[in-house]
Design an enzyme around this catalytic site. Structure first.
Site, PDB file in Angstrom:
ATOM      1  N   GLU A 162      79.150  23.088  78.350  1.00 45.50           N
ATOM      2  CA  GLU A 162      79.665  21.712  78.285  1.00 45.50           C
ATOM      3  C   GLU A 162      78.725  20.762  77.564  1.00 45.50           C
ATOM      4  OE1 GLU A 162      80.037  23.543  81.040  1.00 45.50           O
ATOM      5  OE2 GLU A 162      82.205  23.559  81.342  1.00 45.50           O
ATOM      6  N   HIS A 205      85.199  20.947  93.019  1.00 42.23           N
ATOM      7  CA  HIS A 205      86.298  20.859  92.053  1.00 42.23           C
ATOM      8  C   HIS A 205      87.275  19.731  92.371  1.00 42.23           C
ATOM      9  CE1 HIS A 205      84.889  24.790  90.801  1.00 42.23           C
ATOM     10  NE2 HIS A 205      85.742  24.782  89.806  1.00 42.23           N
TER      11      HIS A 205
END
Lengths: 352, 326
Positions: free
Chosen positions: B60, B129
């Site tokens: 990322e 998450h």
């Protein structure tokens, strides 16, 4: 001809004998005129930064200020191999590279002074020198953070089917941060024309490489990313040029990245707040390394080959000092940014 | 008007902008061959090829930085994060690079790029998450932060984001991808920074954004049965925030509830309340109440997860409280 008389060829003066000594192979495409220019470039950086130290002591430069003194063969050697349309991105020790790339000393000094005529109009400072006219993509202050950005520039070059390269400078301490690894992986995976240059001055701030890095032979990291890696003496201008030249060729023609380690040494502290020696490194070590001052080495080479008279050297040095003083005077006279500049450049005028 | 899902609306925005401008490309994990982890990029590889639709390694920070570099030299990257939870690894590039480049360079380097992906919780995905990041990102000058709550807004705002010359954080609702709505068929843009009055009402304003717009609409429907008329202001853009729209509504209803998916402390709602007290101090008939996720990491167990999340019941209770009905 008497037995004692030497052949004419052997009777030459010591000077001309030096001049005829064959030049070493590592002359790297430079002629005398160019070597003088390279010396001029390095001396400008040196004299400019000596002025920076003076200005810092007087409070004219604030914040963090990282001097490049001792590493000038890297900036000058690398920039002298690049085309104007190539890209350069670097970390926070960026004055020398900016000068070598051809940004005006006045604009850089005005930036350091925090003035309106600085290259970022006083909003960047020492660590954030940018100049779109020379494709100088900044001075970045977070260790390793700009290394993926360089990969992105390489990505864009390839996307646009260009043949430029992007050179990315960082210190040896950056090889331990994730951003470095992520960038090298993508640059190799995607065949991007990026030249990653580790300026190994052996200290990440005050931490010696032996205390920070499991394998001090940092160039082996190229292998991990199926990339060509080359390690050369960063104090030797010609070695820098040759090595960078090979990487540029690889970038332009094969679209392959290269990792280069240039072994160097900084003669000043990490920034303006630490002692030059005596804490994390010894005075003896510093003095030993200062014998390999890159400016001295080039000067010695030119002197040995009779390429530079004392008068010429003085002239080049005086010019460098004058340019540094001129930059100071210009910066000092430049106004502070107007108060309303606080609010400009936060967002671009948008298309939508 | 065509009826399409939020997902399809995003795909069509991407398709139109990719077709319109060769400088636009999409990059991220699984965006190409896999057609997108949430299928937002479905079909785009076939249509635009691997030069424009770029699969990345799981990296990322790295590919966010690649987007920054590409934007510096003239491309218009759309960087997809598989979820914003993973984008935490990339925040240095978003916050330290993209958001500041224009300012640090004295206006020399624009950052025309979009960071997008699903934000907030779904169902039982656990603590790592299930997070809504808008308050973090909206804190940063130099960014624009968008949170579309409907298919039509998703399309119009994404197209505007891609055409914007600034770094735009585009937070999609993970639970919204399958929701349907009417979407104009013609090429259209929605102005960034403009809130939308999703429902007119008289008695109380609910200020909200993103996924919670649907909850606010349910609340308005439910309360209408009790003759309580709710006005729903959908912020759509968190930064820059449409203070005028908030003030106009609260000056009319004299009451407000601020509903958001994220946590309470330093949340988006805290900022909205600050604007309300500054702009509407004399108009308020009751203190403003906030509805948000409880101040805990998201639990996995169904009952605990439900208890942690803001929902219609909690919002109705808040409305009744500001109306002094309970």
């Amino acid at each position: 001809m008497s037995a004692g008389a030497k052949p004419a060829k052997e009777r030459k003066s010591a000077e001309s004998a030096r001049a005829e000594k064959p030049l070493p192979e590592k002359i790297s495409g430079t002629d005398v005129a160019m070597r003088k220019e390279l010396l001029r470039s390095m001396l400008l950086q040196r004299r400019f930064e000596e002025k920076c130290a003076e200005a810092y002591a007087l409070g004219k430069i604030g914040g963090f200020c990282h001097l490049y003194i001792g590493q000038e063969a890297i900036s000058t050697g690398t920039m002298s191999m690049l085309r104007p349309d190539d890209y350069v991105i670097t970390a926070y020790r960026d004055h020398g590279q900016a000068l070598a790339r051809g940004i005006s000393p006045r604009a850089i000094m005005a930036e350091l002074f925090g003035r309106a005529d600085g290259c970022s109009h006083g909003k960047g400072g020492s660590m954030h020198i940018f100049d779109s006219a020379t494709n100088f993509l900044g001075g970045h202050g977070i260790v390793g953070g700009h290394v993926p950005v360089a990969a992105g520039v390489g990505f864009a070059i390839k996307y646009k089917d260009g043949d430029q390269v992007c050179v990315c400078f960082f210190g040896e301490a950056a090889v331990n941060i994730g951003a470095f690894h992520e960038a090298l992986n993508m640059a190799s995976l995607w065949n991007l024309p990026v030249i990653f240059i580790i300026e190994n001055n052996r200290y990440g701030m005050g931490t010696a490489i032996s205390r920070s890095t499991a394998n001090e032979d940092v160039i082996v990291r190229a292998k991990g990313y199926r990339m060509i890696g080359e390690s050369v003496d960063g104090q030797d201008l010609f070695a820098v040029r040759d090595c960078v030249g090979r990487a540029i060729e690889r970038g332009r023609k094969e679209k392959r990245p290269t990792l280069i380690e240039l072994r160097t040494y900084r003669f000043m502290g990490h920034s303006m707040s630490d002692a030059v020696a005596g804490t994390y490194r010894s005075r003896e070590e510093l003095e030993e390394n200062m014998k390999r001052d890159p400016i001295l080495l080039l000067h010695q080479f030119m002197h040995e080959h009779d390429e530079l008279s004392e008068g010429e050297l003085s002239k080049i040095d005086d010019d460098a000092k004058a340019a540094a003083q001129d930059a100071w005077d210009f910066a000092d006279a430049s106004p502070e940014p107007a108060p309303e500049e606080l609010w400009t450049d936060v967002l671009a005028e948008s298309e939508s | 008007m065509a009826v399409m899902t939020y997902r399809e609306a995003l795909t069509s925005a991407l398709r139109e902008e990719l077709a319109r401008d060769d400088r636009v490309f999409l990059m991220g994990e699984e965006v190409a061959q896999y057609n997108g982890a949430y299928k937002v990029s479905k079909g785009l590889l076939d249509e635009f090829g691997p030069r424009r639709i770029v699969d990345t390694p799981i990296t990322e920070l790295g590919f966010a930085g690649v987007g920054v570099g590409a934007a510096m030299v003239g491309l218009r990257p759309v960087v997809e994060f598989m979820t914003w939870n993973f984008a935490l690894l990339a925040l240095d590039e978003v916050v330290n690079a993209a958001a500041k480049m224009l300012y640090m360079s004295g206006g020399q380097y624009k950052m025309p790029m979009v960071f997008r992906g699903p934000n907030g919780s779904a169902l039982q995905l656990g603590a790592q998450h299930s997070q809504a990041w808008e308050s973090w990102l909206a804190h940063i000058p130099g960014l624009k932060v968008l949170t579309p709550g409907t298919p039509a807004d998703a399309k119009g705002l994404l197209k505007s984001a891609i055409r914007d010359d600034n770094p735009v954080v585009f937070l999609e609702g993970e639970m919204l991808y399958n929701t349907k709505g009417e979407v104009p068929e013609e090429d259209y843009l929605i102005r960034i920074g403009k809130a939308d009055l999703k429902r007119e009402g008289e008695h109380c304003t609910i200020v909200t954004h993103g996924k919670m717009v649907l909850v606010a609409m349910q609340v308005a429907d439910a309360l209408a049965k009790d003759d309580i008329s709710i006005e729903v202001v959908d912020l759509r853009t968190i930064r820059p925030m449409d203070v005028e729209a908030i003030a106009q509504s609260v000056q009319k209803t004299n009451r407000a509830v601020v509903l958001e998916e994220g946590w309470e402390i330093c949340g988006v709602g805290a900022q909205v309340v600050d604007f309300i007290q500054r702009e509407c101090f004399d108009d308020l008939d009751a203190p403003v109440i906030r509805v948000h996720q409880e101040d805990v990491p998201m639990p996995y167990a169904k009952n605990l997860e439900k208890a942690a999340k803001p929902d219609a019941a909690k919002t109705i209770a808040a409305v009744r409280k500001v109306m002094y009905l309970d």
